[in-house]
Motif scaffolding. Structure first.
Motif, PDB file in Angstrom:
ATOM      1  N   PHE A  35      40.604 -15.643  30.177  1.00  0.00           N
ATOM      2  CA  PHE A  35      41.131 -16.172  31.098  1.00  0.00           C
ATOM      3  C   PHE A  35      39.927 -16.367  32.258  1.00  0.00           C
ATOM      4  N   GLY A  36      38.170 -15.456  31.500  1.00  0.00           N
ATOM      5  CA  GLY A  36      37.364 -15.720  31.916  1.00  0.00           C
ATOM      6  C   GLY A  36      37.717 -14.534  33.577  1.00  0.00           C
ATOM      7  N   ASN A  37      36.383 -14.996  34.427  1.00  0.00           N
ATOM      8  CA  ASN A  37      36.290 -13.919  35.474  1.00  0.00           C
ATOM      9  C   ASN A  37      35.760 -13.811  37.199  1.00  0.00           C
ATOM     10  N   GLY A  38      35.950 -13.917  37.671  1.00  0.00           N
ATOM     11  CA  GLY A  38      35.205 -13.958  38.785  1.00  0.00           C
ATOM     12  C   GLY A  38      35.116 -15.611  39.577  1.00  0.00           C
ATOM     13  N   VAL A  39      33.860 -15.708  40.150  1.00  0.00           N
ATOM     14  CA  VAL A  39      34.066 -17.329  41.022  1.00  0.00           C
ATOM     15  C   VAL A  39      34.671 -18.788  39.713  1.00  0.00           C
ATOM     16  N   HIS A  40      34.282 -18.507  38.448  1.00  0.00           N
ATOM     17  CA  HIS A  40      35.068 -19.602  37.444  1.00  0.00           C
ATOM     18  C   HIS A  40      35.502 -19.192  36.657  1.00  0.00           C
ATOM     19  N   ALA A  41      37.153 -18.323  36.703  1.00  0.00           N
ATOM     20  CA  ALA A  41      37.352 -18.111  35.977  1.00  0.00           C
ATOM     21  C   ALA A  41      39.225 -18.876  36.583  1.00  0.00           C
ATOM     22  N   CYS A  42      39.872 -18.776  35.107  1.00  0.00           N
ATOM     23  CA  CYS A  42      40.337 -20.145  34.395  1.00  0.00           C
ATOM     24  C   CYS A  42      41.955 -20.592  35.598  1.00  0.00           C
ATOM     25  N   PRO A  43      41.103 -21.125  36.305  1.00  0.00           N
ATOM     26  CA  PRO A  43      42.636 -21.932  37.729  1.00  0.00           C
ATOM     27  C   PRO A  43      44.104 -22.271  37.100  1.00  0.00           C
ATOM     28  N   GLY A  44      43.568 -22.708  35.367  1.00  0.00           N
ATOM     29  CA  GLY A  44      44.719 -23.256  34.641  1.00  0.00           C
ATOM     30  C   GLY A  44      45.500 -22.109  34.542  1.00  0.00           C
ATOM     31  N   ASN A  45      45.259 -20.865  34.803  1.00  0.00           N
ATOM     32  CA  ASN A  45      46.609 -19.793  33.577  1.00  0.00           C
ATOM     33  C   ASN A  45      47.915 -19.738  33.333  1.00  0.00           C
ATOM     34  N   GLU A  46      48.608 -20.346  35.000  1.00  0.00           N
ATOM     35  CA  GLU A  46      49.407 -20.061  35.210  1.00  0.00           C
ATOM     36  C   GLU A  46      50.314 -21.284  34.298  1.00  0.00           C
ATOM     37  N   LEU A  47      49.849 -22.331  34.514  1.00  0.00           N
ATOM     38  CA  LEU A  47      50.481 -23.381  33.858  1.00  0.00           C
ATOM     39  C   LEU A  47      50.619 -23.665  32.207  1.00  0.00           C
ATOM     40  N   ALA A  48      49.025 -22.983  31.918  1.00  0.00           N
ATOM     41  CA  ALA A  48      48.839 -22.273  30.546  1.00  0.00           C
ATOM     42  C   ALA A  48      49.881 -22.070  30.237  1.00  0.00           C
ATOM     43  N   LYS A  49      50.354 -20.666  30.845  1.00  0.00           N
ATOM     44  CA  LYS A  49      51.102 -19.618  30.147  1.00  0.00           C
ATOM     45  C   LYS A  49      52.863 -20.378  29.747  1.00  0.00           C
ATOM     46  N   LEU A  50      53.054 -21.710  31.344  1.00  0.00           N
ATOM     47  CA  LEU A  50      54.032 -22.002  31.490  1.00  0.00           C
ATOM     48  C   LEU A  50      54.567 -22.836  30.576  1.00  0.00           C
ATOM     49  N   GLU A  51      53.903 -23.043  29.830  1.00  0.00           N
ATOM     50  CA  GLU A  51      54.286 -24.006  29.761  1.00  0.00           C
ATOM     51  C   GLU A  51      54.428 -23.394  27.468  1.00  0.00           C
ATOM     52  N   MET A  52      53.660 -22.414  27.786  1.00  0.00           N
ATOM     53  CA  MET A  52      53.920 -21.627  26.559  1.00  0.00           C
ATOM     54  C   MET A  52      55.396 -20.889  26.442  1.00  0.00           C
ATOM     55  N   PHE A  53      55.731 -20.650  27.531  1.00  0.00           N
ATOM     56  CA  PHE A  53      57.339 -20.142  28.077  1.00  0.00           C
ATOM     57  C   PHE A  53      58.168 -20.958  27.868  1.00  0.00           C
ATOM     58  N   ILE A  54      57.927 -22.563  27.714  1.00  0.00           N
ATOM     59  CA  ILE A  54      58.840 -23.134  27.606  1.00  0.00           C
ATOM     60  C   ILE A  54      58.712 -24.299  25.983  1.00  0.00           C
ATOM     61  N   LEU A  55      58.073 -24.011  25.775  1.00  0.00           N
ATOM     62  CA  LEU A  55      58.026 -24.856  24.040  1.00  0.00           C
ATOM     63  C   LEU A  55      58.453 -23.842  23.498  1.00  0.00           C
ATOM     64  N   ILE A  56      58.182 -21.912  23.301  1.00  0.00           N
ATOM     65  CA  ILE A  56      58.558 -21.492  23.068  1.00  0.00           C
ATOM     66  C   ILE A  56      59.747 -21.305  23.145  1.00  0.00           C
ATOM     67  N   HIS A  57      61.046 -20.838  24.149  1.00  0.00           N
ATOM     68  CA  HIS A  57      61.922 -21.005  23.922  1.00  0.00           C
ATOM     69  C   HIS A  57      62.672 -22.232  23.605  1.00  0.00           C
ATOM     70  N   HIS A  58      62.342 -23.510  23.432  1.00  0.00           N
ATOM     71  CA  HIS A  58      63.090 -24.493  22.773  1.00  0.00           C
ATOM     72  C   HIS A  58      63.013 -24.514  21.513  1.00  0.00           C
ATOM     73  N   LEU A  59      61.412 -24.054  20.754  1.00  0.00           N
ATOM     74  CA  LEU A  59      61.125 -23.602  19.541  1.00  0.00           C
ATOM     75  C   LEU A  59      62.733 -22.926  18.901  1.00  0.00           C
ATOM     76  N   LEU A  60      62.349 -21.021  19.874  1.00  0.00           N
ATOM     77  CA  LEU A  60      63.303 -20.642  19.194  1.00  0.00           C
ATOM     78  C   LEU A  60      64.723 -20.751  18.991  1.00  0.00           C
ATOM     79  N   THR A  61      64.927 -21.117  20.364  1.00  0.00           N
ATOM     80  CA  THR A  61      66.744 -21.129  20.272  1.00  0.00           C
ATOM     81  C   THR A  61      67.227 -22.440  19.234  1.00  0.00           C
ATOM     82  N   LYS A  62      66.043 -24.166  18.932  1.00  0.00           N
ATOM     83  CA  LYS A  62      66.642 -24.553  18.344  1.00  0.00           C
ATOM     84  C   LYS A  62      65.937 -25.517  17.212  1.00  0.00           C
ATOM     85  N   PHE A  63      64.861 -24.634  16.764  1.00  0.00           N
ATOM     86  CA  PHE A  63      64.236 -25.051  15.203  1.00  0.00           C
ATOM     87  C   PHE A  63      64.316 -23.780  14.909  1.00  0.00           C
TER      88      PHE A  63
END
Ligand code: HEM
Length: 482
Positions: free
Chosen positions: A412-440
């Protein structure tokens, strides 16, 4: 010419010559102190551009680094540049001396996104906008998005599995999902009418952004320029409707609309629009390509898949066979999945490098980085350096049981321009993976190796795959479509 004129002319000539001598001397004395880094500038104008965009980036960068060391000169996209490939040098450019290196993008890309987007800026304007974006994407606001992201993940997966014989382009479909999550984080709820109009025009801008920038009727670039203008109108419409409603708006749009500078001035509609389009651009392809890689890594390693599945099965069962919604605490408890996400970010290193431009002559360890030269911190090199990540080509989430050494893991980069969206990106990954692996379940179709650049590295053809839904209680195993 009289005598006075001749003397004046001589004086002028003398003055000019002394200026030239002084400038040359000054430059020489600077260069005597610091020399350019080692390296080859490649072919005139083209330089190393073709190699950079056609060769396996691991091979290309590693070969250069092996030959020249942690700082080297090259020539990319018509510009002389300095590549930096050690944690220390990257920290120098992005963190400790960040004020000496401004962000830089091709003019055509800057025009397409909008020049007021935060990541084109340094200084006060950047700091102000960054605070707003960071605030709206921090843990507190995003935890409130879980149930909406869950609904999006489930409907996305259902649509892929609607016909188990249809082959889906995983990357394209992941782009639709990350776009919807981006819209959610920016607008909170948005009516279907405006959402559809935004989507239609945004897709055109996206196509033009990655095309050759010739602005003549009929080209994707020309269509994108027109669509970008329409996006401004649509966003202005949404902004004035929300101003009329006079409710305290949530999401990034609300933060941008409510912000005032020291003199009490609001951001203009154009500044707001540029930042919204900018955040959508920063959020969509990045998250989609990492998600696509995760599906590939899980698919290719049945043992890994079983371990991740077990983590999600336990959560699914404690949620009464998925009848209860996921909680924030549950997403934070997906410890093994988190390591899989980190390892995927490392392996795929979808942002292999970034660009800065030196705003003055800068010296680093006796080497000169001349003013105006581009500087490329090479994240991928660090992520694939066996000194920091032993056996770097092996997908091994357990390596994240211990934190990586400081400044060696920068997806996610480093310093003053590091990614401010990193937690949102990880949250959407957790949620999508959860539903994919449990139902599909899913199966990859066709050739399973090779990388394509879109412009981020993505598995070949966007990872074509078939998805199907498990009947509840079904024991059908991965890799056996109905
Ligand atoms: C896996 C997904 C993502 C990856 C790998 C990623 C990576 C990065 C990287 C490496 C940078 C720094 C670029 C540089 O220094 O030149 C960056 C900046 C940025 N990212 Fe992300 N990003 C991801 C997702 C997101 C999301 C979901 C959002 C927003 C919702 C977002 C918004 C931004 C913004 C606004 C910036 C510019 C920050 C600034 O200039 O101050 N990114 N991202």
């Amino acid at each position: 010419m009289d005598m006075g004129g001749v003397v004046l002319l001589l004086y002028l000539l003398l003055f000019l010559l002394s200026c030239i001598f002084f400038r040359k001397h000054k430059r020489k004395s600077h260069q005597q102190k610091a020399k350019l880094p080692p390296g080859s500038m490649g072919w005139p104008y083209i330089g190393d551009t073709l190699q950079l965009y056609t060769k396996n980036p691991n091979v290309f960068f590693a070969a250069k680094q092996k030959r020249y060391g942690e700082i080297l000169k090259s020539h990319i996209l018509g510009c002389p540049c300095v590549m930096v490939a050690s944690p220390e040098a990257i920290r120098f450019v992005l963190v400790t001396q960040a004020h000496l290196f401004k962000p830089t993008y091709p003019k055509s890309k800057e025009q397409m996104i909008g020049s007021s987007a935060l990541f084109f800026h340094q200084g006060d304007y950047h700091t102000r906008l960054r605070k707003l974006v960071q605030g709206s994407l921090s843990l507190d606001p995003i935890r409130k998005l879980i149930s909406n992201i869950e609904a999006l993940a489930v409907s996305t997966l259902e649509s892929w599995a609607a016909d188990a014989h249809v082959v889906v382009n995983t990357f394209h479909e992941m782009k639709k999902f990350s776009f919807e999550v981006g819209i959610l984080a920016i607008f909170g709820s948005l009516d279907e009418y405006h959402k559809e109009k935004l989507k239609k025009n945004y897709i055109m801008v996206d196509k033009g952004y990655n095309s050759f920038p010739i602005n003549i009727p009929g080209t994707p670039y020309y269509k994108a320029v027109l669509a970008r203008k329409r996006l401004n109108q649509i966003l202005s419409e949404i902004i004035s409707e929300r101003k009329e409603r006079r409710v305290v708006e949530k999401g990034l749009l609300g933060c941008l609309m409510n912000s005032k500078d020291k003199e009490g001035n609001n951001l203009t509609d154009n500044q707001i629009a540029d930042n919204i389009i900018g955040v959508l651009f920063a959020a969509q392809d990045t998250t989609a390509s990492v998600l696509t890689w995760i599906l590939k890594y899980l698919h290719d390693d049945p043992k890994l898949l079983e371990t991740v599945k077990a983590e999600h099965k336990a959560i699914y069962e404690s949620n009464v066979e998925g009848k209860k919604p996921l909680t924030w605490a549950q997403t934070r408890s997906m410890v093994y999945t988190h390591k899989v996400i980190l390892e995927s970010l490392r392996m795929a290193s979808i942002i292999s490098f970034t660009f800065r431009e030196a705003v003055a002559d800068v010296e680093y360890k006796g080497y000169l980085i001349p003013k105006g030269w581009k500087v490329m911190p090479l994240f991928r090199n660090i992520h694939h350096d066996p000194g920091f990540f032993p056996d770097p080509q092996k997908f091994d989430p357990s390596r994240f049981e211990v934190s990586p050494k400081p400044n060696t893991f920068m997806p996610f980069g480093n310093g003053v321009h590091a990614c401010p969206g990193n937690e949102l990106a990880k949250l959407e990954m957790f949620i999508l993976i959860h539903h994919l692996l449990t139902k599909f379940r899913w199966d990859v179709v066709g050739s399973q190796s090779g990388i394509q650049y879109c412009p981020f590295p993505v598995p070949h053809h966007g990872l074509p795959a078939k998805f199907w839904k498990l009947e509840s209680g079904s024991q059908r195993q991965h890799g056996c479509p109905p």
